[in-house]
Design an enzyme around this catalytic site. Structure first.
Site, mmCIF file in Angstrom:
data_model
loop_
_atom_site.group_PDB
_atom_site.id
_atom_site.type_symbol
_atom_site.label_atom_id
_atom_site.label_comp_id
_atom_site.label_asym_id
_atom_site.label_seq_id
_atom_site.Cartn_x
_atom_site.Cartn_y
_atom_site.Cartn_z
ATOM 1 C CD GLU A 227 -2.866 1.406 2.231
ATOM 2 O OE1 GLU A 227 -2.899 0.573 3.140
ATOM 3 O OE2 GLU A 227 -3.664 2.350 2.133
ATOM 4 C CG ASP B 145 -3.478 -2.739 4.258
ATOM 5 O OD1 ASP B 145 -2.732 -1.919 4.830
ATOM 6 O OD2 ASP B 145 -4.678 -2.521 4.020
ATOM 7 C CB ILE C 28 -1.522 -0.722 9.713
ATOM 8 C CG1 ILE C 28 -0.154 -0.845 10.387
ATOM 9 C CG2 ILE C 28 -2.632 -0.636 10.772
ATOM 10 C CD1 ILE C 28 0.142 0.251 11.419
ATOM 11 C CG ASP C 29 -7.334 -3.356 6.490
ATOM 12 O OD1 ASP C 29 -7.410 -2.450 5.648
ATOM 13 O OD2 ASP C 29 -8.318 -4.000 6.892
ATOM 14 C CB THR D 77 -4.208 3.365 9.173
ATOM 15 O OG1 THR D 77 -3.403 2.372 8.566
ATOM 16 C CG2 THR D 77 -3.322 4.506 9.621
ATOM 17 C CG ASP E 271 -8.238 -2.133 1.509
ATOM 18 O OD1 ASP E 271 -7.491 -1.763 2.420
ATOM 19 O OD2 ASP E 271 -8.649 -1.351 0.607
HETATM 20 C C1 IPD Z 1 -9.218 0.872 5.166
HETATM 21 C C2 IPD Z 1 -9.992 -0.107 6.031
HETATM 22 C C3 IPD Z 1 -11.439 0.298 6.144
HETATM 23 C C4 IPD Z 1 -12.094 0.451 4.774
HETATM 24 C C5 IPD Z 1 -11.300 1.402 3.908
HETATM 25 C C6 IPD Z 1 -9.840 0.931 3.800
HETATM 26 P P1 IPD Z 1 -6.603 1.284 5.746
HETATM 27 O O1 IPD Z 1 -7.852 0.480 5.036
HETATM 28 O O2 IPD Z 1 -9.908 -1.404 5.492
HETATM 29 O O3 IPD Z 1 -12.190 -0.646 6.852
HETATM 30 O O4 IPD Z 1 -13.398 0.931 4.967
HETATM 31 O O5 IPD Z 1 -11.894 1.426 2.628
HETATM 32 O O6 IPD Z 1 -9.121 1.825 3.003
HETATM 33 O O7 IPD Z 1 -6.588 2.647 5.141
HETATM 34 O O8 IPD Z 1 -6.865 1.306 7.191
HETATM 35 O O9 IPD Z 1 -5.441 0.442 5.332
HETATM 36 CA CA CA Z 2 -6.396 -1.244 4.088
HETATM 37 CA CA CA Z 3 -3.249 0.286 5.297
#
Ligand code: IPD
Ligand code: CA
Ligand code: CA
Length: 252
Positions: free
Chosen positions: A62, A78, A80-81, A83, A206
């Protein structure tokens, strides 16, 4: 598999190191689309593990983007999913890594170090949570389901967009949660906690690991039209299979 697990572990270690301390936070495109020092540190550690073991593999991550090679293998990372949760001290976030071979997802791992849950799947071999097999729920009615969704950082002004779908479901009295981590949403469908998950606009990092984990736990994952899912298109509908068409009718 060893490299996948080592990479996930390396990312989680960095995440944990920063979580209760101080870290810098900056903004990406959109409003409150955050990236922290921990995202970069975790990503660096993950890429290092992959490169040390498979220097010729393609990596899509990412924050770094593409580390291109002509390998048949592609790691989708990813770091950190979740963040925004991470930055606010909410312990709902994870590392998510998928591995493709010849454009097919063959392995995926998602790890939330804070609640110590490691989800792993390998194509054709099932899905596990901390080493134990997991399965999707047996719920047959969308009206009795517990669902989860997410909203994009930049709101989509599309017909039947995220809020309209949310409203339709809520008006039916169906509980719809919003955890803030799509990878965990998918794993929690795989573990049978949620009966279904949908989101209008995701990126490959994601969904890549989580969608394989749902499929290997016996669930179904498609786009909103019911086509075979690809992490390179934005829509995702992941369910236990039994409520798939019922839930899909709210999305189209
Ligand atoms: C997000 C998370 C979130 C989703 C967003 C993503 P990130 O990823 O997965 O649940 O609703 O569309 O972008 O930015 O925390 O890696
Ligand atoms: Ca993510
Ligand atoms: Ca992320």
């Amino acid at each position: 598999m060893n490299t996948l697990l080592a990479a996930v572990e390396a990312g989680a270690k960095e995440m944990t190191r920063f979580f209760n301390g101080t870290f810098s936070v900056t903004n990406k495109e959109g409003i409150n689309n955050l990236v922290t020092e921990a995202d970069h540190a975790a990503e660096k550690a993950i890429i290092e593990v992959i490169k040390n073991n498979f220097p010729s593999h393609f990596i899509l991550s990412e924050e770094t983007g593409e580390l291109v090679s002509d390998s048949d293998f592609k790691w989708i990372v990813d770091p950190i999913d979740g963040t925004v949760n991470f930055a606010h001290g909410i312990p709902l976030f994870c590392v998510s890594i998928g591995l493709e071979k010849e454009e097919k997802m063959i392995m995926g791992a998602v790890y939330n170090p804070f609640i110590n849950e490691l989800y792993v799947a390998e194509k054709g071999k099932g899905a596990t949570l901390n080493g134990k097999p997991i399965h999707v729920s047996k719920q047959t009615s969308v009206l009795n389901s517990c669902l989860v969704t997410g909203f994009p950082y930049v709101y989509l002004e599309t017909p039947n967009g995220p809020l309209q779908v949310f409203e339709k479901l809520i008006k039916q009295g169906i509980p719809v949660r919003r955890l803030g981590s799509a990878a965990l949403d998918l794993c929690w469908v795989a573990a049978g906690r949620f009966d279904g998950f949908f989101e209008h606009h995701l990126q490959p990092w994601d969904s890549s690991a989580g969608f394989l984990i749902v499929e290997e736990a016996g669930g179904k994952v498609t786009d909103y039209l019911g086509n075979t899912f690809s992490p390179y298109q934005p829509h995702i509908l992941a369910t236990n299979g039994l409520i798939h068409e019922q839930l899909r009718s709210y999305l189209i």
